[in-house]
Design an enzyme around this catalytic site. Structure first.
Site, PDB file in Angstrom:
ATOM      1  CG  ASP A   1       8.622   2.276  -6.882  1.00  0.00           C
ATOM      2  OD1 ASP A   1       7.939   2.094  -7.901  1.00  0.00           O
ATOM      3  OD2 ASP A   1       8.624   3.328  -6.235  1.00  0.00           O
TER       4      ASP A   1
ATOM      5  CB  SER B   1      10.164   4.524  -3.069  1.00  0.00           C
ATOM      6  OG  SER B   1       8.917   4.626  -3.664  1.00  0.00           O
TER       7      SER B   1
ATOM      8  N   PRO C   1       0.797  -1.216   0.000  1.00  0.00           N
ATOM      9  CG  PRO C   1      -0.515  -1.394   1.900  1.00  0.00           C
ATOM     10  CD  PRO C   1       0.624  -2.019   1.202  1.00  0.00           C
TER      11      PRO C   1
ATOM     12  CD  GLN D   1      -5.365   3.055 -12.052  1.00  0.00           C
ATOM     13  OE1 GLN D   1      -5.802   3.742 -11.152  1.00  0.00           O
ATOM     14  NE2 GLN D   1      -4.288   2.316 -11.915  1.00  0.00           N
TER      15      GLN D   1
HETATM   16  N1  LIG Z   1      10.297   0.136   7.298  1.00  0.00           N
HETATM   17  C1  LIG Z   1      10.289   1.448   7.485  1.00  0.00           C
HETATM   18  N2  LIG Z   1      10.561   1.940   8.703  1.00  0.00           N
HETATM   19  C2  LIG Z   1      10.526   3.275   8.923  1.00  0.00           C
HETATM   20  N3  LIG Z   1      10.244   4.208   8.002  1.00  0.00           N
HETATM   21  C3  LIG Z   1       9.972   3.773   6.778  1.00  0.00           C
HETATM   22  C4  LIG Z   1       9.991   2.386   6.454  1.00  0.00           C
HETATM   23  N4  LIG Z   1       9.669   2.259   5.156  1.00  0.00           N
HETATM   24  C5  LIG Z   1       9.471   3.515   4.689  1.00  0.00           C
HETATM   25  N5  LIG Z   1       9.663   4.424   5.661  1.00  0.00           N
HETATM   26  C6  LIG Z   1       9.476   5.880   5.505  1.00  0.00           C
HETATM   27  O1  LIG Z   1       8.097   6.050   5.157  1.00  0.00           O
HETATM   28  C7  LIG Z   1       7.947   6.995   4.106  1.00  0.00           C
HETATM   29  C8  LIG Z   1       7.271   6.315   2.904  1.00  0.00           C
HETATM   30  O2  LIG Z   1       8.174   5.371   2.350  1.00  0.00           O
HETATM   31  P1  LIG Z   1       8.205   5.084   0.779  1.00  0.00           P
HETATM   32  O3  LIG Z   1       9.376   4.216   0.540  1.00  0.00           O
HETATM   33  O4  LIG Z   1       8.095   6.352   0.022  1.00  0.00           O
HETATM   34  O5  LIG Z   1       6.855   4.223   0.615  1.00  0.00           O
HETATM   35  P2  LIG Z   1       6.097   3.736  -0.698  1.00  0.00           P
HETATM   36  O6  LIG Z   1       7.060   3.810  -1.837  1.00  0.00           O
HETATM   37  O7  LIG Z   1       5.662   2.347  -0.394  1.00  0.00           O
HETATM   38  O8  LIG Z   1       4.930   4.639  -0.855  1.00  0.00           O
HETATM   39  C9  LIG Z   1       9.323   7.538   3.800  1.00  0.00           C
HETATM   40  O9  LIG Z   1       9.461   8.759   4.514  1.00  0.00           O
HETATM   41  C10 LIG Z   1      10.270   6.468   4.347  1.00  0.00           C
HETATM   42  O10 LIG Z   1      11.475   7.048   4.813  1.00  0.00           O
HETATM   43  N1  LIG Z   2      -5.546   5.989  -8.184  1.00  0.00           N
HETATM   44  C1  LIG Z   2      -4.302   5.460  -8.183  1.00  0.00           C
HETATM   45  N2  LIG Z   2      -3.386   5.991  -7.370  1.00  0.00           N
HETATM   46  C2  LIG Z   2      -2.178   5.434  -7.395  1.00  0.00           C
HETATM   47  C3  LIG Z   2      -1.841   4.353  -8.198  1.00  0.00           C
HETATM   48  N3  LIG Z   2      -0.563   4.021  -7.969  1.00  0.00           N
HETATM   49  C4  LIG Z   2      -0.113   4.877  -7.074  1.00  0.00           C
HETATM   50  N4  LIG Z   2      -1.075   5.738  -6.723  1.00  0.00           N
HETATM   51  C5  LIG Z   2      -0.932   6.883  -5.821  1.00  0.00           C
HETATM   52  C6  LIG Z   2      -0.918   6.542  -4.390  1.00  0.00           C
HETATM   53  C7  LIG Z   2       0.043   7.541  -3.834  1.00  0.00           C
HETATM   54  O1  LIG Z   2      -0.633   8.753  -3.568  1.00  0.00           O
HETATM   55  C8  LIG Z   2       1.024   7.804  -4.959  1.00  0.00           C
HETATM   56  C9  LIG Z   2       2.313   7.039  -4.887  1.00  0.00           C
HETATM   57  O2  LIG Z   2       2.099   5.688  -4.466  1.00  0.00           O
HETATM   58  P1  LIG Z   2       3.104   4.993  -3.440  1.00  0.00           P
HETATM   59  O3  LIG Z   2       2.457   3.720  -3.033  1.00  0.00           O
HETATM   60  O4  LIG Z   2       4.373   4.801  -4.207  1.00  0.00           O
HETATM   61  O5  LIG Z   2       3.280   5.946  -2.313  1.00  0.00           O
HETATM   62  O6  LIG Z   2       0.331   7.456  -6.123  1.00  0.00           O
HETATM   63  C10 LIG Z   2      -2.818   3.830  -9.048  1.00  0.00           C
HETATM   64  O7  LIG Z   2      -2.595   2.866  -9.815  1.00  0.00           O
HETATM   65  N5  LIG Z   2      -4.028   4.424  -9.014  1.00  0.00           N
END
Ligand SMILES: Nc1ncnc2c1ncn2[C@@H]1O[C@H](COP(=O)(O)OP(=O)(O)O)[C@@H](O)[C@H]1O
Ligand SMILES: Nc1nc2c(ncn2[C@H]2C[C@H](O)[C@@H](COP(=O)(O)O)O2)c(=O)[nH]1
Length: 228
Positions: free
Chosen positions: A78, A15, A9, A55
């Site tokens: 990612d 990332s 999620p 989308q």
């Molecule tokens: N396992 C973790 N423990 C602590 N902080 C985390 C962890 N994973 C991510 N974060 C922090 O949470 C935030 C969201 O992480 P991110 O990698 O951008 O998530 P995603 O790509 O799944 O949306 C960033 O500020 C990151 O530094």
């Molecule tokens: N409606 C959708 N939103 C999406 C999709 N993939 C990502 N996202 C949104 C959710 C976050 O706001 C942002 C980045 O996602 P992360 O999980 O990397 O934080 O983009 C999608 O397919 N549909």
């Protein structure tokens, strides 16, 4: 050639772990288009108007990334293209897409997936899913600080995020495009704890060894410094 995709999620840590893992394995990271995505802020401001456009934008960028990733040697992505429909279906279920948009989207998705079937490598080798609770998800979204993702920007995001977590459960269970594994994103703070980071990397390396994607005696190359 080994292709690893991350799933999970919003704010789960995909990332962050993509960068850490790519560094550790000495491979190339592929990131989702977020900060340069012109449609994302529009979507959060008016989800009903922009759900379909967003989308199509994501599907297109994911398709490009996965095509590049499947032709390169080793790499980490990612977010998987396989999560695309999860997001759109959820938005459609809460009334943010017309039936014409839903039909068009699924037709486009199936066409693109058929294209992937013609690639020399058709599937990723491993899906690494980061599982998080609602509280962890919110804390990380706050920590990252994108204004339009905050509950203070739109209180209905609480329902949206909780729903997203509910949709992920059956999605992960059903996912069968490659071997898969779960990382406990609530317990393992791989960003600030060196020990937790090593636990996560060890789990992934053990899985790759079990699958025969890394030699049994593989060890982290000594010149690789893990970045958080
Ligand atoms: N396992 C973790 N423990 C602590 N902080 C985390 C962890 N994973 C991510 N974060 C922090 O949470 C935030 C969201 O992480 P991110 O990698 O951008 O998530 P995603 O790509 O799944 O949306 C960033 O500020 C990151 O530094
Ligand atoms: N409606 C959708 N939103 C999406 C999709 N993939 C990502 N996202 C949104 C959710 C976050 O706001 C942002 C980045 O996602 P992360 O999980 O990397 O934080 O983009 C999608 O397919 N549909």
């Amino acid at each position: 050639m080994t292709v690893i995709v991350l799933s999970g999620p919003i704010g789960a840590g995909k990332s962050s772990l993509t960068g850490i893992l790519a560094d550790y394995l000495g491979t190339k990271p592929f990131y989702e288009s977020v900060d340069d995505n012109p449609v994302l802020p529009l979507f959060y401001a008016d989800p009903k108007k922009y759900a379909f456009l967003l989308q199509v934008y994501f599907l297109n960028t994911r398709f490009h990334s996965i095509k590049d990733a499947l032709t390169e040697d080793n790499n980490v992505l990612d977010r998987s293209i396989y999560e695309d429909a999860l997001f759109f279906q959820m938005n459609a279920d809460i009334g943010r897409a017309t039936s014409e948009e839903v039909d068009t989207y699924y037709e486009l998705l199936h066409n693109m997936m058929r294209e992937l079937d013609n690639m020399p490598k058709k599937r990723p080798d491993l899906l690494v899913h980061i599982k998080v609770s609602y509280n962890t998800m919110i804390k990380r979204i706050q920590k990252r600080g994108r204004p339009y993702e905050q509950l203070s920007y739109d209180a209905t995001l609480e329902d949206y995020y909780k729903r997203l977590l509910r949709y992920y459960k059956p999605w992960y269970k059903k996912y069968n495009y490659s071997p898969k594994m779960v990382i406990d994103g609530d317990k393992l703070d791989f960003m600030t704890s060196e020990k937790d980071r090593q636990i996560v990397l060890d789990q992934i390396v053990a899985k790759l060894k079990e699958m025969g994607k890394l030699p049994k005696d593989w060890d982290k190359p000594t010149d690789v410094k893990i970045k958080a």
